[in-house]
Design an enzyme around this catalytic site. Structure first.
Site, mmCIF file in Angstrom:
data_model
loop_
_atom_site.group_PDB
_atom_site.id
_atom_site.type_symbol
_atom_site.label_atom_id
_atom_site.label_comp_id
_atom_site.label_asym_id
_atom_site.label_seq_id
_atom_site.Cartn_x
_atom_site.Cartn_y
_atom_site.Cartn_z
ATOM 1 C CE LYS A 25 -1.851 3.004 1.991
ATOM 2 N NZ LYS A 25 -1.641 4.434 1.639
ATOM 3 C CD GLU B 98 13.633 1.140 8.790
ATOM 4 O OE1 GLU B 98 14.138 2.124 9.363
ATOM 5 O OE2 GLU B 98 14.238 0.083 8.584
ATOM 6 C CB CYS C 123 13.299 9.375 7.479
ATOM 7 S SG CYS C 123 14.336 8.304 6.485
ATOM 8 C CD GLU D 132 10.183 13.321 10.644
ATOM 9 O OE1 GLU D 132 9.041 12.929 10.899
ATOM 10 O OE2 GLU D 132 11.048 12.615 10.111
HETATM 11 P P1 NAD Z 1 2.663 8.742 7.157
HETATM 12 O O1 NAD Z 1 2.935 8.013 8.421
HETATM 13 O O2 NAD Z 1 1.634 9.800 7.167
HETATM 14 O O3 NAD Z 1 2.188 7.704 6.031
HETATM 15 C C1 NAD Z 1 2.969 6.582 5.713
HETATM 16 C C2 NAD Z 1 2.061 5.523 5.121
HETATM 17 O O4 NAD Z 1 1.122 5.110 6.121
HETATM 18 C C3 NAD Z 1 1.237 5.990 3.932
HETATM 19 O O5 NAD Z 1 1.164 4.949 2.991
HETATM 20 C C4 NAD Z 1 -0.133 6.244 4.549
HETATM 21 O O6 NAD Z 1 -1.199 6.110 3.642
HETATM 22 C C5 NAD Z 1 -0.184 5.148 5.595
HETATM 23 N N1 NAD Z 1 -1.124 5.400 6.685
HETATM 24 C C6 NAD Z 1 -1.524 6.592 7.201
HETATM 25 N N2 NAD Z 1 -2.419 6.389 8.188
HETATM 26 C C7 NAD Z 1 -2.572 5.046 8.309
HETATM 27 C C8 NAD Z 1 -3.356 4.214 9.154
HETATM 28 N N3 NAD Z 1 -4.175 4.727 10.076
HETATM 29 N N4 NAD Z 1 -3.241 2.884 9.015
HETATM 30 C C9 NAD Z 1 -2.418 2.344 8.093
HETATM 31 N N5 NAD Z 1 -1.674 3.076 7.242
HETATM 32 C C10 NAD Z 1 -1.748 4.417 7.362
HETATM 33 O O7 NAD Z 1 4.056 9.253 6.638
HETATM 34 P P2 NAD Z 1 4.378 10.112 5.333
HETATM 35 O O8 NAD Z 1 3.846 11.481 5.574
HETATM 36 O O9 NAD Z 1 3.947 9.375 4.106
HETATM 37 O O10 NAD Z 1 5.991 10.101 5.334
HETATM 38 C C11 NAD Z 1 6.732 10.925 6.122
HETATM 39 C C12 NAD Z 1 7.190 10.207 7.380
HETATM 40 O O11 NAD Z 1 7.874 9.014 7.032
HETATM 41 C C13 NAD Z 1 8.189 11.018 8.173
HETATM 42 O O12 NAD Z 1 7.896 10.934 9.540
HETATM 43 C C14 NAD Z 1 9.515 10.338 7.867
HETATM 44 O O13 NAD Z 1 10.504 10.521 8.838
HETATM 45 C C15 NAD Z 1 9.094 8.932 7.747
HETATM 46 N N6 NAD Z 1 10.096 8.168 6.985
HETATM 47 C C16 NAD Z 1 10.921 7.300 7.650
HETATM 48 C C17 NAD Z 1 11.900 6.596 6.952
HETATM 49 C C18 NAD Z 1 12.832 5.632 7.642
HETATM 50 O O14 NAD Z 1 13.445 4.815 6.961
HETATM 51 N N7 NAD Z 1 12.959 5.677 8.960
HETATM 52 C C19 NAD Z 1 12.007 6.773 5.577
HETATM 53 C C20 NAD Z 1 11.157 7.664 4.935
HETATM 54 C C21 NAD Z 1 10.194 8.346 5.655
#
Ligand code: NAD
Length: 499
Positions: A192, A268, A302, A402
């Site tokens: 997803k 992650e 991230c 962040e």
């Molecule tokens: P997000 O947590 O909003 O969304 C990530 C994913 O989760 C998306 O596919 C989203 O649709 C899904 N999602 C959202 N709500 C959900 C729910 N209730 N149940 C299941 N899935 C759900 O994050 P984002 O805005 O897409 O990305 C930015 C974040 O990702 C930042 O915090 C960044 O630090 C983190 N990130 C971490 C890494 C790492 O390797 N540690 C890498 C890239 C990004």
């Protein structure tokens, strides 16, 4: 003949591009069961882009059923390892062969410069699939020590159906970090992708089938987090969720696993990584590392080096050098411009959130050295210039939250002890760096920094051989390296008694 990539080149490539926004389930594109779609708005100019399937639990059920069927049939996991390897290597080659197309899809969704998509994201995605493909026929199981009348095999077996939920900042790279080891280990996957960035995932799936991956081994279901991600994480027939995203949603994922079938989770999550510069450091090298480490991908990284801890005696000199590097090397521009090093932020709401955080930080007394302003608004896109705030303290919001935008918080310190305390004073533990010419201090400091990756006199260097992931609220479980395979397997003992 090498191609000259001009803005016109990409504009004309775009006009011939098909934007496939349907799910990919059981080897075929499918509309959402409800028939609903949603429109992706292009961050580069605010115009409507692709129409995507707005999936819900029914679509997740269909994809999980297909993944389960493929796993149970053994069509992939029991295939000859050499043939599995060939299929994954073919897949990596197809990704490279369709590099321009994939780069364009990534840029339309994410707003990053198309040359970065091509030279970084597509390349690393293909390399990731290849890395794990090459591993398939080199993985051995174990025989445990027993008495002479018994033989105990310790088999490493795939878990079954993996649900992968990924973010929008490096979609193709992070997808490959999960798909490579999960599929190489013999699992089936339902991915997803983030609702902002699904196009490259859909294309990766159709290329996988073209390469020979059996239908059902890799499915993609698009849609919103609550509507499609949540049912995947709650699904009773999913064995594991491999999640990359925010700490906030990561916390929910753990809850969904507990509420359903106690599936495993690997998380992650976010970061607020410190980059520490001592007065004896090579300040030119440090300035370049800070600027690229914080501003690359418009700060939507991230492990971005968003907290600069700088020894007070060199703060002014270092900030002047960071400003010079940023202005000369990190050009902000339309993502099709070959000169652009950084492009747009992911969406209007995110840009407004970043601008709101900057405004709140200034109200608290954060002092702007340069940048951090909305620019290029006449394009209709969502652009913020790289910016630095100085003389900060580690308790200010710009130093703690962040931001996920091109904003650096510079915090002065006096002693090594203070620097380490400040560096570790965060809920996150994803990455960090130390710049010094004193190697004793470099190693002492890197041991003391509580982070999954610590760089010495550099930033953001890595390869597939090194694990990546965090401590503390940056999550647990590691992507990349041979160790990532373990995450998608478990041990099974088969004891045979002879006597
Ligand atoms: P997000 O947590 O909003 O969304 C990530 C994913 O989760 C998306 O596919 C989203 O649709 C899904 N999602 C959202 N709500 C959900 C729910 N209730 N149940 C299941 N899935 C759900 O994050 P984002 O805005 O897409 O990305 C930015 C974040 O990702 C930042 O915090 C960044 O630090 C983190 N990130 C971490 C890494 C790492 O390797 N540690 C890498 C890239 C990004």
């Amino acid at each position: 003949m090498t191609t000259t990539y001009t803005r016109d080149y990409w504009e004309s490539a775009l006009s011939g591009l098909t934007l496939e926004g349907r799910n990919f389930i059981d080897g075929h594109h499918r509309d959402a069961v409800s028939g609903e779609t949603f429109t992706r708005i292009r961050p580069m100019d605010g115009r409507p882009g692709a129409q995507l399937a707005r999936s819900s639990a029914a679509d997740i059920d269909a994809a999980v059923a297909s993944a389960r069927h493929a796993f149970a049939s053994g069509v992939w996991r029991h295939k000859d390892p050499a043939e599995k390897k060939r299929i994954m290597l073919r897949w990596a080659e197809l990704i490279r062969a369709h590099g321009e197309e994939l780069a364009m899809l990534e840029t339309l969704d994410v707003g990053k410069p198309v040359l970065a998509s091509l030279n970084v994201d597509v390349r690393l995605c293909a390399d990731g699939i290849q890395y794990y493909g090459e591993m398939i026929d080199k993985l051995y199981d174990e025989i445990a020590p027993t008495g002479p009348n018994a033989r105990a095999l310790v088999r490493k077996v795939p878990l079954g159906v993996i649900g992968a939920i990924t973010p929008w900042n490096y979609p193709m790279i992070i997808d490959a970090w999960k798909l490579g080891p999960a599929i190489a280990a013999g699992n089936s996957v339902v991915l997803k992708p983030a609702e902002q960035s699904s196009l490259s995932a859909i294309r990766l799936a159709s290329l996988a089938v073209e390469a020979g991956l059996p239908a059902g081994v890799f499915n993609v279901v698009t849609g919103h987090g609550e509507e499609a991600g949540k049912p995947l994480a709650l699904h009773m027939d999913v064995d594991m969720i491999a999640f990359t995203g925010s700490t906030e949603v990561g916390r929910l994922i753990m809850g969904y696993a507990a509420q359903s079938n106690v599936k495993r989770v690997a998380l992650e999550l976010g970061g607020k990584s410190p980059l520490v510069v001592f007065e004896d450091a090579d300040l030119d090298a440090a300035a370049s590392a800070v600027a690229w480490g914080c501003f690359y991908n418009s700060g939507e990284t991230c492990h971005a080096s968003t907290r600069l801890l700088v020894q007070r005696s060199v703060q002014d000199r270092l900030i002047a050098k960071i400003e010079a590097v940023t202005k000369s090397d990190i050009a902000l521009g339309h993502p099709f411009e070959p000169s652009a090093q950084i492009g747009a932020l992911i969406e209007e709401a995110h840009m407004e959130k970043v601008l709101g955080m900057i405004a709140a930080g200034e109200k608290e007394g954060a002092k702007r050295a340069f940048g951090a302003e909305q620019v290029m608004s006449e394009t209709g896109g969502y652009y913020i210039s790289p910016g630095v705030f100085v003389d900060m303290t580690n308790d200010m919001s710009l130093a703690r939250q962040e931001i996920f935008g091109p904003v650096l918080a510079a915090i002065p310190f006096d002693t090594e002890e203070e620097a380490l305390r400040l560096a570790n004073d965060t809920i996150y533990g994803l990455a960090g760096a130390v710049f010094t010419t004193d190697m004793g201090r470099a190693h002492r400091f890197s041991e003391g920094l509580h982070a999954g990756t610590v760089w010495i006199n550099t930033y953001d260097m890595s390869n597939f051989a090194t694990p990546f992931g965090g401590f503390k609220q940056s999550g647990f479980g590691r992507d990349r390296s041979v160790h990532a395979i373990d995450k998608y397997c478990d041990y099974k003992t088969i004891w045979q008694q002879f006597g």
